[in-house]
Design an enzyme around this catalytic site. Structure first.
Site, PDB file in Angstrom:
ATOM      1  CG  HIS A 104      -1.547  -8.784  -0.028  1.00  0.00           C
ATOM      2  ND1 HIS A 104      -1.110  -7.483  -0.104  1.00  0.00           N
ATOM      3  CD2 HIS A 104      -2.894  -8.707  -0.103  1.00  0.00           C
ATOM      4  CE1 HIS A 104      -2.138  -6.665  -0.212  1.00  0.00           C
ATOM      5  NE2 HIS A 104      -3.230  -7.387  -0.220  1.00  0.00           N
ATOM      6  CE1 TYR A 118      -3.168  -2.894   0.321  1.00  0.00           C
ATOM      7  CE2 TYR A 118      -3.438  -2.432   2.649  1.00  0.00           C
ATOM      8  CZ  TYR A 118      -3.751  -3.181   1.535  1.00  0.00           C
ATOM      9  OH  TYR A 118      -4.658  -4.204   1.641  1.00  0.00           O
ATOM     10  N   GLY A 159     -18.216  -2.943  -0.431  1.00  0.00           N
ATOM     11  CA  GLY A 159     -18.154  -2.967  -1.889  1.00  0.00           C
ATOM     12  C   GLY A 159     -17.334  -1.839  -2.472  1.00  0.00           C
TER      13      GLY A 159
END
Length: 327
Positions: free
Chosen positions: A122, A54, A204
């Site tokens: 991950h 990230y 979502g």
């Protein structure tokens, strides 16, 4: 209150997905992001989830500022294994033993801590047996660098193979009203094996909150996902209408209903589950936390289930990137 996942890992009832604090869904301000993280701890959301990919490590560096003063309050999760830039189409991964050791040391340095509470693979490196990857992760536990192990977007068979090597505390995969493929095999396997489940993108990717009405509301990352295409997006707004209608009936927000549905669904499937919605704003943390007090009836659940079943578009263009594409 708290939830115990697998391997006796206890976490807060709701977690926080820190990916939102990197410029994936829009611009971010580090001062606001750090204030939001501190607010999470202030209100009892202590399960903080990040990953080395990230922001190219910047997300871990941001969380280091939180840990510097409040490490003992945090159940810290981070991940390794994605070496490319998925949002740019590069889905390179590594899961070899040497890389596992290299990655954890780099994360520990960026985070400014000497131990990670929950360390996830991950994504699978399909060229490396999962037993090798998890075996190397188990060495990190024995070395005291990691307390518990997790896996992200694995199939039921991959989970079983991993558990045979070392206890797994949690599987993290996308799960929400409109992303239910994990219910076919992965969630039942987790329930059977006593592994917890950590749903990412439980709202979502913001769509279920009702804040996305057209492709103009999307950035590059979401805009590339099949169900956010022009045709699918307009069809999928029908799901949001049902969620909003239920929200009105129970005096809640759409986000709270979506999170409450997930709580009910996990209970029905017998799996200990803690979703990790992300946000840039402290007020949204409070909103999400209040979902724990939302009550849904069987009629509400039936309506939401039916709406979710009508979703148009896959959740990712490359099916092998998610567990459903490999089952």
């Amino acid at each position: 209150m708290s939830v115990t996942l697998g391997d006796q890992l206890t976490v807060s009832d709701l977690g926080f997905g820190a990916m939102a604090l990197t410029p994936v869904y829009g611009q971010v301000d580090d001062a606001e992001s750090l204030a939001t993280l501190n607010h999470c701890l202030d209100v009892g959301v202590t399960f903080i989830d990040t990953a080395d990919v990230y922001g190219g490590g910047d997300n871990e560096r941001l969380i280091a500022a939180l840990l510097a003063d409040r490490r003992d309050e945090v159940v810290l999760a981070t991940k390794f294994g994605i070496t490319g830039n998925p949002s740019a189409g590069d889905r390179s991964t590594r899961g070899d033993a040497a890389y596992v050791h290299q990655a954890v040391d780099a994360s520990l340095k960026r985070l400014g801590t000497d131990v990670i509470d929950l360390y996830y693979m991950h994504r699978r490196d399909l060229a490396v047996p999962i037993e090798e990857t998890v075996g190397a992760m188990a060495e990190l536990v024995r070395a005291g660098k990691v307390r518990h192990l997790g896996l992200s977007e694995v199939t039921a068979d991959e989970l079983r193979a991993a558990v045979a090597v070392h206890p797994i505390a949690a599987v993290q995969s996308e799960w929400s009203i409109w992303s239910r493929d994990v219910e076919a095999n992965v969630v039942p396997a987790a329930a059977e094996l006593g592994v917890g489940f950590v749903p990412y993108s439980p709202l979502g990717r913001g769509f279920l909150t009702g804040t996305v009405r057209s492709t103009a509301d999307l950035g590059q990352f979401r805009g590339a996902l099949p169900r956010f295409s022009d045709s699918a997006l307009q069809s999928n707004l029908a799901v949001v209408e049902v969620i909003s209608a239920v929200a009105q009936q129970v005096d809640a927000t759409a986000a709270q209903v979506a999170l409450a549905w997930l709580r009910y669904r996990a209970h029905a499937l017998g799996v200990a589950s803690v979703p990790i919605p992300g946000t840039r704003r402290a007020a949204r943390v409070d909103e999400n936390l209040a979902s724990l007090n939302v009550t849904l009836t069987g009629e509400h659940l039936d309506a939401l289930d039916a709406a979710g079943a009508q979703v148009s578009g896959q959740r990712f263009a490359d099916p092998t990137w998610i567990s459903a594409g490999r089952e």
